[in-house]
Scaffold this motif. Structure first.
Motif, mmCIF file in Angstrom:
data_model
loop_
_atom_site.group_PDB
_atom_site.id
_atom_site.type_symbol
_atom_site.label_atom_id
_atom_site.label_comp_id
_atom_site.label_asym_id
_atom_site.label_seq_id
_atom_site.Cartn_x
_atom_site.Cartn_y
_atom_site.Cartn_z
ATOM 1 N N GLY A 179 23.966 9.882 -22.875
ATOM 2 C CA GLY A 179 22.651 9.794 -23.501
ATOM 3 C C GLY A 179 21.855 8.589 -23.064
ATOM 4 N N LYS A 180 22.420 7.793 -22.155
ATOM 5 C CA LYS A 180 21.737 6.595 -21.678
ATOM 6 C C LYS A 180 20.672 6.975 -20.653
ATOM 7 N N LEU A 181 19.466 6.356 -20.805
ATOM 8 C CA LEU A 181 18.371 6.630 -19.876
ATOM 9 C C LEU A 181 18.609 5.871 -18.572
ATOM 10 N N ILE A 182 18.595 6.593 -17.468
ATOM 11 C CA ILE A 182 18.848 6.022 -16.155
ATOM 12 C C ILE A 182 17.600 6.152 -15.291
ATOM 13 N N ARG A 183 17.238 5.070 -14.598
ATOM 14 C CA ARG A 183 16.132 5.125 -13.656
ATOM 15 C C ARG A 183 16.706 5.052 -12.234
ATOM 16 N N TYR A 184 16.227 5.920 -11.365
ATOM 17 C CA TYR A 184 16.763 6.024 -10.011
ATOM 18 C C TYR A 184 15.614 6.081 -9.007
ATOM 19 N N THR A 185 15.632 5.204 -7.996
ATOM 20 C CA THR A 185 14.605 5.207 -6.955
ATOM 21 C C THR A 185 14.984 6.216 -5.883
ATOM 22 N N VAL A 186 14.112 7.173 -5.659
ATOM 23 C CA VAL A 186 14.387 8.241 -4.686
ATOM 24 C C VAL A 186 14.043 7.803 -3.274
ATOM 25 N N GLY A 187 12.844 7.182 -3.091
ATOM 26 C CA GLY A 187 12.466 6.730 -1.768
ATOM 27 C C GLY A 187 10.967 6.553 -1.621
ATOM 28 N N GLY A 205 0.794 -1.212 0.000
ATOM 29 C CA GLY A 205 0.000 0.000 0.000
ATOM 30 C C GLY A 205 0.830 1.267 0.000
ATOM 31 N N ASP A 206 2.132 1.128 0.234
ATOM 32 C CA ASP A 206 3.024 2.292 0.242
ATOM 33 C C ASP A 206 3.299 2.729 -1.195
ATOM 34 N N ILE A 207 3.854 3.914 -1.342
ATOM 35 C CA ILE A 207 4.227 4.426 -2.661
ATOM 36 C C ILE A 207 5.706 4.795 -2.643
ATOM 37 N N SER A 208 6.454 4.345 -3.659
ATOM 38 C CA SER A 208 7.843 4.788 -3.811
ATOM 39 C C SER A 208 7.926 5.681 -5.033
ATOM 40 N N TYR A 209 8.831 6.632 -4.977
ATOM 41 C CA TYR A 209 8.998 7.592 -6.063
ATOM 42 C C TYR A 209 10.321 7.342 -6.765
ATOM 43 N N SER A 210 10.281 7.337 -8.094
ATOM 44 C CA SER A 210 11.499 7.169 -8.887
ATOM 45 C C SER A 210 11.550 8.239 -9.955
ATOM 46 N N ILE A 211 12.745 8.429 -10.501
ATOM 47 C CA ILE A 211 12.923 9.432 -11.545
ATOM 48 C C ILE A 211 13.702 8.821 -12.686
ATOM 49 N N THR A 212 13.604 9.415 -13.860
ATOM 50 C CA THR A 212 14.436 9.015 -14.993
ATOM 51 C C THR A 212 15.155 10.248 -15.515
ATOM 52 N N TYR A 213 16.360 10.009 -16.016
ATOM 53 C CA TYR A 213 17.162 11.091 -16.603
ATOM 54 C C TYR A 213 18.189 10.450 -17.520
ATOM 55 N N LYS A 214 18.786 11.260 -18.383
ATOM 56 C CA LYS A 214 19.829 10.752 -19.274
ATOM 57 C C LYS A 214 21.194 11.180 -18.756
ATOM 58 N N ASP A 215 22.138 10.184 -18.718
ATOM 59 C CA ASP A 215 23.489 10.533 -18.251
ATOM 60 C C ASP A 215 24.258 11.227 -19.372
ATOM 61 N N ASN A 216 25.530 11.515 -19.160
ATOM 62 C CA ASN A 216 26.291 12.295 -20.144
ATOM 63 C C ASN A 216 26.594 11.529 -21.431
ATOM 64 N N ILE A 270 9.138 10.973 1.556
ATOM 65 C CA ILE A 270 9.431 11.406 0.189
ATOM 66 C C ILE A 270 8.130 11.802 -0.501
ATOM 67 N N THR A 271 8.203 12.894 -1.275
ATOM 68 C CA THR A 271 7.019 13.383 -1.997
ATOM 69 C C THR A 271 7.345 13.516 -3.485
ATOM 70 N N GLU A 272 6.297 13.756 -4.304
ATOM 71 C CA GLU A 272 6.499 13.983 -5.743
ATOM 72 C C GLU A 272 7.402 15.177 -5.967
ATOM 73 N N THR A 273 7.172 16.230 -5.203
ATOM 74 C CA THR A 273 7.964 17.457 -5.353
ATOM 75 C C THR A 273 9.435 17.205 -5.022
ATOM 76 N N GLN A 310 14.988 16.342 -6.830
ATOM 77 C CA GLN A 310 16.145 15.445 -6.903
ATOM 78 C C GLN A 310 16.572 15.268 -8.350
ATOM 79 N N ARG A 311 15.608 15.095 -9.254
ATOM 80 C CA ARG A 311 15.893 14.939 -10.679
ATOM 81 C C ARG A 311 16.576 16.191 -11.226
ATOM 82 N N ALA A 312 16.069 17.355 -10.823
ATOM 83 C CA ALA A 312 16.654 18.623 -11.284
ATOM 84 C C ALA A 312 18.108 18.755 -10.808
#
Length: 365
Positions: free
Chosen positions: A33-41, A20-31, A47-50, A55-57
């Motif tokens: 150009g590879k797409l990276i997925r990272y679990t924030v918490g 029932g919990d929710i975890s937040y993850s982000i995606t970004y491209k490294d230097n 941890i919130t969406e904001t 964290q992604r920024a």
């Protein structure tokens, strides 16, 4: 687990967990150009969406400046040889098997070149290079073999006792050849020459006399205190710092008279060599006695001529050799030398007088 793309923030995902919990993850491209997925918490951890979006920024900003945002996660814990040595010497101390000489040998000969290296990066080539470096410093083959043996023991201790997953890099490294066929010892005339040379130096005199009388090693002689001397039995208790424990040595009546006068004013814990509460440093004996030995016995000999040069350890060999020449039984010599294995003593057997023929002549009479 279901993953839902955030409607509010680009590159942010909400992951519905089975509990029932929710975890937040982000995606970004490294230097690259590879797409990276990272679990924030997790939401349960605050941890919130904001927060995930911020964290992604931050990550994207680091990439713009050429910094890997996950560099801290990629750094694995490195176990160095120094770490293994600390474990080894602490465990030995706990087992009452601590050997300060071994620790000093590690610090002097192994630590400078290999101590800070990742244990997983040390190779057989590193060990052979250490051998070569020690040879260049004119260390005897037997000494070099002992140093490599200590290094191997340090690594094996963590493999066997601490479940370290590693193949010991010392495995397969060949020992250097040592030549024990002939051991240099002093003749009786040379003993007289040496004792006459140092008779006016109180420290060297008592060191040499005790070494020649007991056959004790350098540190064994230096650790003799007044309380170890038994004048009524012409005996002395010697600490064997190499194998641990103590054993008994003896001295003749002539030296006993000198010794009795020397220790008369000493306190029980004072050291016989030096005559004070502070133990004489081994380097002091080595520095002063080496000059005398070189002048008396080593003229014209190469510094690497380990078979023929007279060194401090020669005094120990002289003790055993002269006992054998005098016909003392090999088992008695073994006990007086405190050898763990009679094979160590057998090298002196060849010096014993040949009494076999007389024994055979009278065998059946």
């Amino acid at each position: 687990m279901s993953r839902i793309k955030s409607k509010k923030y680009t590159g942010v995902y909400l992951n519905q967990l089975v509990d029932g919990d929710i975890s937040y993850s982000i995606t970004y491209k490294d230097n690259t150009g590879k797409l990276i997925r990272y679990t924030v918490g997790k939401k349960s951890n605050g941890i919130t969406e904001t927060f995930a979006y911020n964290q992604r920024a931050t990550f994207i900003n680091k990439i713009k400046h050429g910094v890997d945002p996950q560099e801290h996660r990629k750094k694995k814990h490195i176990t160095t040889l120094d770490n293994l040595a600390d474990v080894y010497f602490k465990d030995k101390a706990h087992e009452n098997k601590a050997n300060t000489k071994q620790e000093g040998r590690y610090n002097l000969h192994i630590k400078p070149s290999l101590g800070s290296k990742d244990i997983n990066s040390i190779t057989k080539a590193d060990i052979t290079n250490l051998q070569k470096a020690l040879k260049a410093k004119m260390k005897a083959p037997k000494t070099i073999n002992g140093i490599i043996q200590l290094l191997s023991a340090i690594i094996n201790h963590s493999i066997k006792e601490k479940d370290l997953k590693l193949i010991n890099p010392c495995t397969g490294v060949k020992k250097l050849k040592t030549d024990d066929k002939r051991e240099r010892y002093l003749t009786l005339d040379e003993v007289k020459k040496l004792t006459n040379e140092i008779k006016d130096d109180d420290v060297l005199y008592h060191f040499v006399k005790l070494a020649l009388m007991t056959g004790a090693r350098l540190e064994g002689v230096l650790n003799i205190q007044k309380k170890d001397i038994k004048l009524d039995t012409n005996s002395v208790t010697i600490k064997d710092l190499k194998s641990g424990g103590t054993y008994t040595g003896f001295y003749d009546d002539e030296y006993k008279q000198v010794l009795e006068v020397h220790i008369k004013s000493l306190k029980a814990n004072d050291y016989v060599v030096g005559g004070s509460e502070e133990k004489t440093a081994s380097r002091t004996i080595q520095r002063h006695l080496k000059k005398i030995l070189d002048r008396l016995f080593n003229k014209g000999l190469e510094i690497r001529d380990f078979k023929n040069r007279v060194v401090i350890h020669t005094l120990r060999h002289t003790f055993a050799s002269q006992l054998a020449i005098a016909g003392v039984p090999i088992l008695t010599i073994k006990n007086l030398m405190n050898h763990a294995d009679i094979a160590q003593t057998m090298r002196y057997a060849k010096l014993a007088p040949d009494q076999g023929i007389e024994a055979v002549k009278g065998l059946y009479r």
